[in-house]
Design a protein around this motif. Sequence first.
Motif, PDB file in Angstrom:
ATOM      1  N   SER A   5      23.091 -22.925  34.159  1.00  0.00           N
ATOM      2  CA  SER A   5      23.735 -23.857  35.081  1.00  0.00           C
ATOM      3  C   SER A   5      24.059 -25.151  34.336  1.00  0.00           C
ATOM      4  N   GLU A   6      25.036 -25.874  34.830  1.00  0.00           N
ATOM      5  CA  GLU A   6      25.495 -27.072  34.123  1.00  0.00           C
ATOM      6  C   GLU A   6      24.368 -28.077  33.913  1.00  0.00           C
ATOM      7  N   ASP A   7      23.590 -28.350  34.950  1.00  0.00           N
ATOM      8  CA  ASP A   7      22.511 -29.328  34.827  1.00  0.00           C
ATOM      9  C   ASP A   7      21.479 -28.900  33.790  1.00  0.00           C
ATOM     10  N   ALA A   8      21.163 -27.606  33.769  1.00  0.00           N
ATOM     11  CA  ALA A   8      20.179 -27.119  32.805  1.00  0.00           C
ATOM     12  C   ALA A   8      20.701 -27.217  31.381  1.00  0.00           C
ATOM     13  N   VAL A   9      21.959 -26.854  31.174  1.00  0.00           N
ATOM     14  CA  VAL A   9      22.542 -26.912  29.829  1.00  0.00           C
ATOM     15  C   VAL A   9      22.628 -28.359  29.346  1.00  0.00           C
ATOM     16  N   LEU A  10      22.991 -29.274  30.236  1.00  0.00           N
ATOM     17  CA  LEU A  10      23.038 -30.683  29.858  1.00  0.00           C
ATOM     18  C   LEU A  10      21.648 -31.196  29.505  1.00  0.00           C
ATOM     19  N   GLY A  11      20.646 -30.746  30.241  1.00  0.00           N
ATOM     20  CA  GLY A  11      19.275 -31.130  29.908  1.00  0.00           C
ATOM     21  C   GLY A  11      18.885 -30.632  28.529  1.00  0.00           C
ATOM     22  N   THR A  12      19.279 -29.408  28.209  1.00  0.00           N
ATOM     23  CA  THR A  12      19.016 -28.857  26.875  1.00  0.00           C
ATOM     24  C   THR A  12      19.717 -29.672  25.806  1.00  0.00           C
ATOM     25  N   ALA A  13      20.961 -30.029  26.059  1.00  0.00           N
ATOM     26  CA  ALA A  13      21.730 -30.791  25.071  1.00  0.00           C
ATOM     27  C   ALA A  13      21.065 -32.119  24.733  1.00  0.00           C
ATOM     28  N   ARG A  14      20.586 -32.801  25.773  1.00  0.00           N
ATOM     29  CA  ARG A  14      20.009 -34.138  25.579  1.00  0.00           C
ATOM     30  C   ARG A  14      18.657 -34.091  24.860  1.00  0.00           C
ATOM     31  N   THR A  15      18.028 -32.933  24.823  1.00  0.00           N
ATOM     32  CA  THR A  15      16.751 -32.818  24.107  1.00  0.00           C
ATOM     33  C   THR A  15      16.898 -32.102  22.776  1.00  0.00           C
ATOM     34  N   LEU A  16      17.867 -31.183  22.669  1.00  0.00           N
ATOM     35  CA  LEU A  16      18.016 -30.414  21.433  1.00  0.00           C
ATOM     36  C   LEU A  16      18.464 -31.294  20.276  1.00  0.00           C
ATOM     37  N   ILE A  17      19.431 -32.179  20.514  1.00  0.00           N
ATOM     38  CA  ILE A  17      19.954 -33.000  19.412  1.00  0.00           C
ATOM     39  C   ILE A  17      18.852 -33.856  18.786  1.00  0.00           C
ATOM     40  N   PRO A  18      18.079 -34.616  19.560  1.00  0.00           N
ATOM     41  CA  PRO A  18      17.008 -35.388  18.912  1.00  0.00           C
ATOM     42  C   PRO A  18      15.909 -34.497  18.321  1.00  0.00           C
ATOM     43  N   THR A  19      15.716 -33.303  18.866  1.00  0.00           N
ATOM     44  CA  THR A  19      14.738 -32.385  18.288  1.00  0.00           C
ATOM     45  C   THR A  19      15.179 -31.931  16.902  1.00  0.00           C
ATOM     46  N   LEU A  20      16.455 -31.624  16.753  1.00  0.00           N
ATOM     47  CA  LEU A  20      16.974 -31.221  15.444  1.00  0.00           C
ATOM     48  C   LEU A  20      16.760 -32.321  14.414  1.00  0.00           C
ATOM     49  N   VAL A  21      17.056 -33.552  14.810  1.00  0.00           N
ATOM     50  CA  VAL A  21      16.881 -34.677  13.884  1.00  0.00           C
ATOM     51  C   VAL A  21      15.406 -34.860  13.546  1.00  0.00           C
ATOM     52  N   ALA A  22      14.543 -34.798  14.544  1.00  0.00           N
ATOM     53  CA  ALA A  22      13.114 -35.010  14.316  1.00  0.00           C
ATOM     54  C   ALA A  22      12.508 -33.933  13.433  1.00  0.00           C
ATOM     55  N   ALA A  23      13.108 -32.735  13.424  1.00  0.00           N
ATOM     56  CA  ALA A  23      12.577 -31.636  12.621  1.00  0.00           C
ATOM     57  C   ALA A  23      12.887 -31.791  11.138  1.00  0.00           C
TER      58      ALA A  23
END
Length: 432
Positions: free
Chosen positions: A176-194
């Motif tokens: 769903s759109e809300d779920a995918v947007l939630g993933t987007a907002r957490t995945l990008i900083p997770t990639l950087v932090a890794a």
Amino acid sequence: MRDQDPSSAGSDGRLSTREAAELLGVKPETVYAYVSRGQLSSRRSPGGRGSTFDTEEVEALARRNRREGAGRPGGPGGSGGELSVRTRLTLIDGDRYYFRGVDAVELAGRHTYEEVAEWLWTGRLRPGAAFVAPEASVAVARRAVAALPGHATPTDRLRVAAIAAATADPLRFDLSEDAVLGTARTLIPTLVAALPPAGGGQDDTGPVARRLWARLTGREADAARLRVLDTALALLVDHDLAASTIAVRVAASARAHPYAAVSAGLGVLEGPLHGAASGFAHELLLAVLDRGGATPVIADELRAGRRIPGLGHRIYPGEDPRAGALFALLEGIPHAAPALAAARDIVATAARHTPLHANVDLALAVLTASSGMPASAGETVFAVARTAGWIAHALEEYGERPLRMRPRGLYAGPRPPRPLPGPDAGGSPGHS
């Protein structure tokens, strides 16, 4: 049952299967494929000897296919045209490009990477938008990245981090759109932090640009350089249907979750003709700085028959607008002056051989070379930035018919049936 007499249309002026196929430029079997996919409606002809089709509906589909290059269902590209997918995200027109109708250079010049990403995702600006990585996702991503060998590339690390983060998200299949947007907002900083820190510290607070800076160089970040990095991220968010973006849309068409779709994009990005191109421009720039001028370096490249990295773009007849925007910002950074001069020397020297303009890879090379970053840093910037665009395209594709990104192969091998191969027909020993 298919038409027994496909040559004649119905008495009410409707088209027979053969006539519909001719109008669409496809085989009669393909007309029925359109019907099964809901792209055409059919009606039994009088007497039940076949199907008939509404003339206006068939003509509309033919126009749409020509406009999209879709010569047959299941594939967005026709047999003779370029791939074409309807999108509301990015328009490239002349020497400019636009995100949802807004000039991308102006948008990146006035808004942060996070705000531009939000605009691309939702069509709304969120002033002060910030992305926060969940501790659990960061922990599992860091453990996975730490297990990689030392020679792993930044893209290797990002791809592994994306898959590791997926395992920490049991709800990742919610598209769903809300779920995918939630993933987007957490995945990008997770990639950087890794990513491992380049210096002694590990800054996991503040904007994405600040956090990423600490993974690219041990030098202190000043406001001017951070602004260049943030603008580069915003400029690189999306660029229409680049090769990696097509891979993402194919994955999303098969309803792969966002982490898997981003992983597909990262796999393509690592190619030398895509995200890795900025590394070659970085090395060229260092060679020019080391040898005191571009002439001997360009001469060596031409003698070896190599393409000059950092120059030319298949889409823009003039200068890549992303390069122009970054060069303008880099002019305000004194420490970038030598690298900027070397870049201009490269453009001027190469112009004697072929008149090509600078592209964004050369501009990224000026930033990375003047900031003490490795050659791979431009690829990292590109990958982190484009993750936002990939998710925007995945969101669009989740709203389309599933598995539509499925072109049909044009078989060019031997015609069947052929006899089963014997033991001397080739192949590896022991596998006959």
